[in-house]
Design a protein around this motif. Structure first.
Motif, PDB file in Angstrom:
ATOM      1  N   ARG A  14       0.825  -1.202   0.000  1.00 26.37           N
ATOM      2  CA  ARG A  14       0.000   0.000   0.000  1.00 26.37           C
ATOM      3  C   ARG A  14       0.860   1.253   0.000  1.00 26.37           C
ATOM      4  NH1 ARG A  14      -4.349  -1.971   4.270  1.00 26.37           N
ATOM      5  NH2 ARG A  14      -2.422  -2.676   5.121  1.00 26.37           N
ATOM      6  N   PHE A  15       1.953   1.233   0.769  1.00 23.09           N
ATOM      7  CA  PHE A  15       2.857   2.387   0.815  1.00 23.09           C
ATOM      8  C   PHE A  15       3.426   2.696  -0.572  1.00 23.09           C
ATOM      9  CE2 PHE A  15       7.241   3.977   1.155  1.00 23.09           C
ATOM     10  CZ  PHE A  15       6.988   5.211   1.721  1.00 23.09           C
ATOM     11  N   PHE A  16       3.951   1.674  -1.245  1.00 23.94           N
ATOM     12  CA  PHE A  16       4.530   1.887  -2.576  1.00 23.94           C
ATOM     13  C   PHE A  16       3.461   2.267  -3.599  1.00 23.94           C
ATOM     14  CE2 PHE A  16       8.139  -0.863  -1.024  1.00 23.94           C
ATOM     15  CZ  PHE A  16       9.040   0.169  -0.956  1.00 23.94           C
ATOM     16  N   ALA A  17       2.286   1.652  -3.486  1.00 26.27           N
ATOM     17  CA  ALA A  17       1.191   2.001  -4.397  1.00 26.27           C
ATOM     18  C   ALA A  17       0.762   3.443  -4.168  1.00 26.27           C
ATOM     19  CB  ALA A  17       0.021   1.059  -4.213  1.00 26.27           C
ATOM     20  N   GLY A  18       0.666   3.855  -2.908  1.00 25.91           N
ATOM     21  CA  GLY A  18       0.303   5.248  -2.580  1.00 25.91           C
ATOM     22  C   GLY A  18       1.357   6.224  -3.076  1.00 25.91           C
ATOM     23  N   ALA A  19       2.653   5.849  -2.916  1.00 27.71           N
ATOM     24  CA  ALA A  19       3.729   6.724  -3.394  1.00 27.71           C
ATOM     25  C   ALA A  19       3.654   6.865  -4.912  1.00 27.71           C
ATOM     26  CB  ALA A  19       5.082   6.180  -2.967  1.00 27.71           C
ATOM     27  N   ALA A  20       3.388   5.776  -5.619  1.00 29.54           N
ATOM     28  CA  ALA A  20       3.305   5.824  -7.080  1.00 29.54           C
ATOM     29  C   ALA A  20       2.108   6.651  -7.512  1.00 29.54           C
ATOM     30  CB  ALA A  20       3.224   4.410  -7.647  1.00 29.54           C
ATOM     31  N   ILE A  21       0.940   6.415  -6.878  1.00 29.20           N
ATOM     32  CA  ILE A  21      -0.259   7.185  -7.230  1.00 29.20           C
ATOM     33  C   ILE A  21      -0.073   8.655  -6.852  1.00 29.20           C
ATOM     34  CG2 ILE A  21      -2.708   7.502  -6.709  1.00 29.20           C
ATOM     35  CD1 ILE A  21      -2.898   4.445  -6.508  1.00 29.20           C
ATOM     36  N   GLY A  22       0.508   8.936  -5.704  1.00 33.28           N
ATOM     37  CA  GLY A  22       0.789  10.321  -5.279  1.00 33.28           C
ATOM     38  C   GLY A  22       1.761  11.009  -6.233  1.00 33.28           C
ATOM     39  N   GLY A  23       2.784  10.291  -6.678  1.00 28.04           N
ATOM     40  CA  GLY A  23       3.725  10.859  -7.653  1.00 28.04           C
ATOM     41  C   GLY A  23       3.033  11.205  -8.954  1.00 28.04           C
ATOM     42  N   CYS A  24       2.122  10.305  -9.418  1.00 25.03           N
ATOM     43  CA  CYS A  24       1.383  10.573 -10.658  1.00 25.03           C
ATOM     44  C   CYS A  24       0.471  11.789 -10.495  1.00 25.03           C
ATOM     45  CB  CYS A  24       0.572   9.354 -11.069  1.00 25.03           C
ATOM     46  SG  CYS A  24       1.591   7.997 -11.682  1.00 25.03           S
ATOM     47  N   ILE A  25      -0.227  11.842  -9.360  1.00 25.20           N
ATOM     48  CA  ILE A  25      -1.140  12.975  -9.121  1.00 25.20           C
ATOM     49  C   ILE A  25      -0.356  14.282  -9.012  1.00 25.20           C
ATOM     50  CG2 ILE A  25      -2.745  13.973  -7.447  1.00 25.20           C
ATOM     51  CD1 ILE A  25      -3.767  11.122  -6.926  1.00 25.20           C
ATOM     52  N   SER A  26       0.760  14.269  -8.271  1.00 28.34           N
ATOM     53  CA  SER A  26       1.555  15.497  -8.139  1.00 28.34           C
ATOM     54  C   SER A  26       2.138  15.910  -9.486  1.00 28.34           C
ATOM     55  CB  SER A  26       2.647  15.323  -7.082  1.00 28.34           C
ATOM     56  OG  SER A  26       3.587  14.355  -7.503  1.00 28.34           O
ATOM     57  N   TRP A  27       2.503  14.930 -10.317  1.00 28.84           N
ATOM     58  CA  TRP A  27       3.018  15.241 -11.653  1.00 28.84           C
ATOM     59  C   TRP A  27       1.925  15.885 -12.503  1.00 28.84           C
ATOM     60  CZ3 TRP A  27       7.348  16.142 -13.894  1.00 28.84           C
ATOM     61  CH2 TRP A  27       7.456  16.133 -15.283  1.00 28.84           C
ATOM     62  N   MET A  28       0.702  15.401 -12.396  1.00 24.20           N
ATOM     63  CA  MET A  28      -0.421  15.976 -13.133  1.00 24.20           C
ATOM     64  C   MET A  28      -0.703  17.405 -12.656  1.00 24.20           C
ATOM     65  SD  MET A  28      -1.500  13.956 -15.355  1.00 24.20           S
ATOM     66  CE  MET A  28      -1.366  12.247 -15.817  1.00 24.20           C
ATOM     67  N   ILE A  29      -0.649  17.620 -11.349  1.00 19.90           N
ATOM     68  CA  ILE A  29      -0.868  18.963 -10.800  1.00 19.90           C
ATOM     69  C   ILE A  29       0.240  19.908 -11.283  1.00 19.90           C
ATOM     70  CG2 ILE A  29      -0.908  20.319  -8.668  1.00 19.90           C
ATOM     71  CD1 ILE A  29      -2.326  17.941  -7.343  1.00 19.90           C
ATOM     72  N   PHE A  30       1.476  19.426 -11.249  1.00 18.97           N
ATOM     73  CA  PHE A  30       2.603  20.235 -11.719  1.00 18.97           C
ATOM     74  C   PHE A  30       2.420  20.605 -13.182  1.00 18.97           C
ATOM     75  CE2 PHE A  30       6.632  20.192 -14.067  1.00 18.97           C
ATOM     76  CZ  PHE A  30       7.196  21.342 -13.557  1.00 18.97           C
ATOM     77  N   LEU A  31       2.047  19.627 -14.028  1.00 21.28           N
ATOM     78  CA  LEU A  31       1.849  19.915 -15.454  1.00 21.28           C
ATOM     79  C   LEU A  31       0.731  20.929 -15.660  1.00 21.28           C
ATOM     80  CD1 LEU A  31       2.277  16.464 -17.239  1.00 21.28           C
ATOM     81  CD2 LEU A  31       3.810  18.428 -17.283  1.00 21.28           C
ATOM     82  N   TYR A  32      -0.362  20.812 -14.899  1.00 19.75           N
ATOM     83  CA  TYR A  32      -1.468  21.749 -15.017  1.00 19.75           C
ATOM     84  C   TYR A  32      -1.027  23.163 -14.634  1.00 19.75           C
ATOM     85  CZ  TYR A  32      -5.786  24.193 -14.014  1.00 19.75           C
ATOM     86  OH  TYR A  32      -6.783  25.120 -13.981  1.00 19.75           O
ATOM     87  N   MET A  33      -0.352  23.288 -13.479  1.00 18.07           N
ATOM     88  CA  MET A  33       0.094  24.593 -13.009  1.00 18.07           C
ATOM     89  C   MET A  33       1.112  25.195 -13.970  1.00 18.07           C
ATOM     90  SD  MET A  33       0.278  23.892  -8.868  1.00 18.07           S
ATOM     91  CE  MET A  33       1.476  25.120  -8.631  1.00 18.07           C
ATOM     92  N   PHE A  34       2.037  24.404 -14.440  1.00 16.47           N
ATOM     93  CA  PHE A  34       3.059  24.875 -15.363  1.00 16.47           C
ATOM     94  C   PHE A  34       2.412  25.326 -16.680  1.00 16.47           C
ATOM     95  CE2 PHE A  34       6.329  24.162 -18.631  1.00 16.47           C
ATOM     96  CZ  PHE A  34       7.325  24.983 -18.146  1.00 16.47           C
ATOM     97  N   GLY A  35       1.431  24.548 -17.153  1.00 11.91           N
ATOM     98  CA  GLY A  35       0.734  24.897 -18.399  1.00 11.91           C
ATOM     99  C   GLY A  35      -0.031  26.202 -18.271  1.00 11.91           C
ATOM    100  N   VAL A  36      -0.730  26.373 -17.151  1.00  8.33           N
ATOM    101  CA  VAL A  36      -1.486  27.607 -16.928  1.00  8.33           C
ATOM    102  C   VAL A  36      -0.532  28.801 -16.872  1.00  8.33           C
ATOM    103  CG1 VAL A  36      -2.885  28.842 -15.220  1.00  8.33           C
ATOM    104  CG2 VAL A  36      -3.453  26.495 -15.828  1.00  8.33           C
ATOM    105  N   MET A  37       0.576  28.629 -16.159  1.00  4.19           N
ATOM    106  CA  MET A  37       1.556  29.701 -16.033  1.00  4.19           C
ATOM    107  C   MET A  37       2.159  30.047 -17.400  1.00  4.19           C
ATOM    108  SD  MET A  37       4.381  29.880 -12.999  1.00  4.19           S
ATOM    109  CE  MET A  37       5.477  28.718 -13.759  1.00  4.19           C
ATOM    110  N   GLN A  38       2.496  29.025 -18.193  1.00  5.63           N
ATOM    111  CA  GLN A  38       3.072  29.263 -19.519  1.00  5.63           C
ATOM    112  C   GLN A  38       2.061  29.939 -20.445  1.00  5.63           C
ATOM    113  OE1 GLN A  38       6.158  29.024 -20.707  1.00  5.63           O
ATOM    114  NE2 GLN A  38       6.752  28.560 -18.616  1.00  5.63           N
ATOM    115  N   GLU A  39       0.804  29.534 -20.324  1.00  2.22           N
ATOM    116  CA  GLU A  39      -0.231  30.158 -21.147  1.00  2.22           C
ATOM    117  C   GLU A  39      -0.377  31.632 -20.799  1.00  2.22           C
ATOM    118  OE1 GLU A  39      -4.986  29.603 -21.926  1.00  2.22           O
ATOM    119  OE2 GLU A  39      -3.813  27.864 -21.290  1.00  2.22           O
TER     120      GLU A  39
END
Length: 168
Positions: A14-39
């Motif tokens: 569960r710990f590793f699965a949570g870390a992987a899912i959390g990494g994916c979610i944080s990466w998606m949030i980062f891409l969204y924020m970066f995209g909005v800022m670049q736009e």
């Protein structure tokens, strides 16, 4: 040496699965924020580029107007004042300043028709102005004198230096 068999323990899974899912979610949030800022930055840069272009066009228009006004002003320059200076009267022992002043005023009176005339027109006729002065004879203290033009400067004020000589 071998890796401990933690992959079988559900807590670690569960710990590793949570870390992987959390990494994916944080990466998606980062891409969204970066995209909005670049736009936003792209929009700002585009807006500033348009503003710079319009300002440069305005600068070009202002410079053209400025050049045209300068040309018109140069064409409109007129003679405002005539300044005559008499030299060489010392060698004829003329110490009467009133006579010298009267001669200078007499020359100015002959040239007063040049006042309010266009500068280029007067400059083109500088030989006529010179001949007008040199053909003039004046009586000072009972003697006839003629004039020789030494220097003439044309601008809004005409500066003329005239040398006094005995008419012979």
């Amino acid at each position: 040496m071998r890796i401990p068999p933690l992959y079988r323990n559900p807590v670690w899974q569960r710990f590793f699965a949570g870390a992987a899912i959390g990494g994916c979610i944080s990466w998606m949030i980062f891409l969204y924020m970066f995209g909005v800022m670049q736009e936003r930055n792209g929009y700002l840069i585009e807006k500033q580029a348009k503003e710079i272009k319009t300002l440069q066009n305005q600068i070009i228009i202002w410079q053209e107007d400025y050049r045209e006004l300068n040309k018109k002003n140069e064409e409109m320059l007129t003679i405002q004042k005539i300044d005559v200076r008499l030299i060489g009267y010392e060698k004829y022992n003329i110490k009467d300043r009133q006579s010298i002043f009267n001669v200078e005023e007499s020359i100015k009176e002959d040239l007063k028709s040049l006042l309010a005339k266009d500068l280029s027109t007067v400059y083109k006729n500088k030989d006529i102005v010179k001949k007008t002065i040199e053909n003039k004879n004046e009586n000072i203290n009972g003697k006839k004198y003629k004039f020789i033009v030494k220097e003439m400067y044309f601008y809004t004020t005409i500066n003329i230096t005239v040398e006094l000589r005995l008419a012979g």
